[in-house]
Design a protein around this motif. Structure first.
Motif, PDB file in Angstrom:
ATOM      1  N   PRO A  99     -17.947 -38.307 -21.372  1.00  0.00           N
ATOM      2  CA  PRO A  99     -19.247 -38.031 -21.988  1.00  0.00           C
ATOM      3  C   PRO A  99     -19.628 -36.558 -21.975  1.00  0.00           C
ATOM      4  CG  PRO A  99     -19.553 -39.029 -19.842  1.00  0.00           C
ATOM      5  CD  PRO A  99     -18.076 -39.075 -20.139  1.00  0.00           C
ATOM      6  N   LYS A 100     -18.904 -35.729 -21.214  1.00  0.00           N
ATOM      7  CA  LYS A 100     -19.214 -34.295 -21.172  1.00  0.00           C
ATOM      8  C   LYS A 100     -18.949 -33.601 -22.500  1.00  0.00           C
ATOM      9  CE  LYS A 100     -16.562 -33.324 -17.681  1.00  0.00           C
ATOM     10  NZ  LYS A 100     -15.854 -34.565 -17.518  1.00  0.00           N
ATOM     11  N   VAL A 101     -18.146 -34.220 -23.377  1.00  0.00           N
ATOM     12  CA  VAL A 101     -17.865 -33.599 -24.675  1.00  0.00           C
ATOM     13  C   VAL A 101     -19.034 -33.757 -25.643  1.00  0.00           C
ATOM     14  CG1 VAL A 101     -15.371 -33.907 -24.388  1.00  0.00           C
ATOM     15  CG2 VAL A 101     -16.682 -35.580 -25.722  1.00  0.00           C
ATOM     16  N   ILE A 102     -20.004 -34.613 -25.286  1.00  0.00           N
ATOM     17  CA  ILE A 102     -21.177 -34.825 -26.135  1.00  0.00           C
ATOM     18  C   ILE A 102     -22.217 -33.774 -25.753  1.00  0.00           C
ATOM     19  CG2 ILE A 102     -22.976 -36.437 -26.868  1.00  0.00           C
ATOM     20  CD1 ILE A 102     -21.099 -38.708 -25.810  1.00  0.00           C
ATOM     21  N   ARG A 103     -22.461 -32.846 -26.641  1.00  0.00           N
ATOM     22  CA  ARG A 103     -23.386 -31.738 -26.384  1.00  0.00           C
ATOM     23  C   ARG A 103     -24.811 -32.107 -26.789  1.00  0.00           C
ATOM     24  NH1 ARG A 103     -19.933 -29.746 -23.249  1.00  0.00           N
ATOM     25  NH2 ARG A 103     -18.170 -28.640 -24.116  1.00  0.00           N
ATOM     26  N   GLN A 104     -25.744 -31.222 -26.437  1.00  0.00           N
ATOM     27  CA  GLN A 104     -27.145 -31.382 -26.828  1.00  0.00           C
ATOM     28  C   GLN A 104     -27.228 -31.555 -28.346  1.00  0.00           C
ATOM     29  OE1 GLN A 104     -29.592 -31.480 -24.559  1.00  0.00           O
ATOM     30  NE2 GLN A 104     -31.185 -31.826 -26.064  1.00  0.00           N
ATOM     31  N   GLY A 105     -27.966 -32.556 -28.813  1.00  0.00           N
ATOM     32  CA  GLY A 105     -28.124 -32.784 -30.241  1.00  0.00           C
ATOM     33  C   GLY A 105     -27.000 -33.591 -30.865  1.00  0.00           C
ATOM     34  N   GLN A 106     -26.050 -34.072 -30.045  1.00  0.00           N
ATOM     35  CA  GLN A 106     -24.940 -34.874 -30.543  1.00  0.00           C
ATOM     36  C   GLN A 106     -25.029 -36.295 -29.986  1.00  0.00           C
ATOM     37  OE1 GLN A 106     -21.514 -32.602 -29.234  1.00  0.00           O
ATOM     38  NE2 GLN A 106     -21.564 -31.303 -31.064  1.00  0.00           N
TER      39      GLN A 106
END
Length: 193
Positions: A142-149
């Motif tokens: 889940p760390k690959v999901i950035r703010q706004g994604q």
């Protein structure tokens, strides 16, 4: 002896090939002993994880999610039901994802569900190969999901004689919000985006 170089498939064909293979596997007769439900992870970037902490496990009988060292999440699906509960359990572990179960002959609409989906190279949500000891489940980062994604997990499911099976998985990261899945008929692959 010279071995031929690896060949690249055109964009999207890895997923179509995997869906075809998974469908053919699903058609193979099963033994009378009911095996534990298994998921195969889609192709993705390798992410190494070192087991240094005791994992936290939450979930329902239909599924279980386990937080692994390094922030990875192991997903085990025992029954393909209640995707909303799986989504809530993943969000409780900090993964901003939407989860949908897509039956055979259907796909999620509307298309596109998001303004833009990142490629696996830009944001590999699925971890492949999975860490040692987690080969029979599906692992995400889940760390690959950035703010706004928003992460999107679509599981293609089919009814079998001995229960519901997952035949394929589509895991991507979308820019911005993701539209709710409206199941629509499709003659093609259910996870064709």
């Amino acid at each position: 002896m010279n071995m031929p170089a690896d060949r690249d498939l055109p964009a999207g064909h890895h997923r179509l090939l995997k869906e075809f293979v998974m469908t053919e596997i699903a058609k193979t007769p099963r033994a009378t002993v009911r095996p534990r439900f298994k998921l195969l992870a889609p192709l993705g970037a390798f992410v190494a994880a070192v087991a240094v902490a005791v994992p936290l496990m939450i979930g329902t009988p239909a599924h279980a999610v386990t937080e692994l060292p390094g922030g990875l999440i192991d997903i085990t699906i025992n029954e393909a039901k209640d995707p909303d509960r799986l989504q809530a359990d993943l969000r409780a572990l900090g993964a901003n994802v939407v989860v949908d179960y897509v039956p055979r002959g259907k796909k999620c609409g509307p298309e596109p569900r998001a303004a833009h989906f990142l490629s696996k190279e830009e944001a590999a949500l699925s971890v492949f190969p999975p860490p040692q000891g987690h080969e029979t489940s599906f692992v995400i980062d889940p760390k690959v999901i950035r703010q706004g994604q928003t992460g999107v997990l679509e599981f293609s499911v089919s009814d079998e004689e001995d229960g519901v099976r997952v035949a394929g998985i589509w895991a991507r990261v979308a820019e911005g919000p993701v539209a709710a899945c409206t199941l629509i008929d499709t003659p093609g692959a259910p996870l064709n985006h």
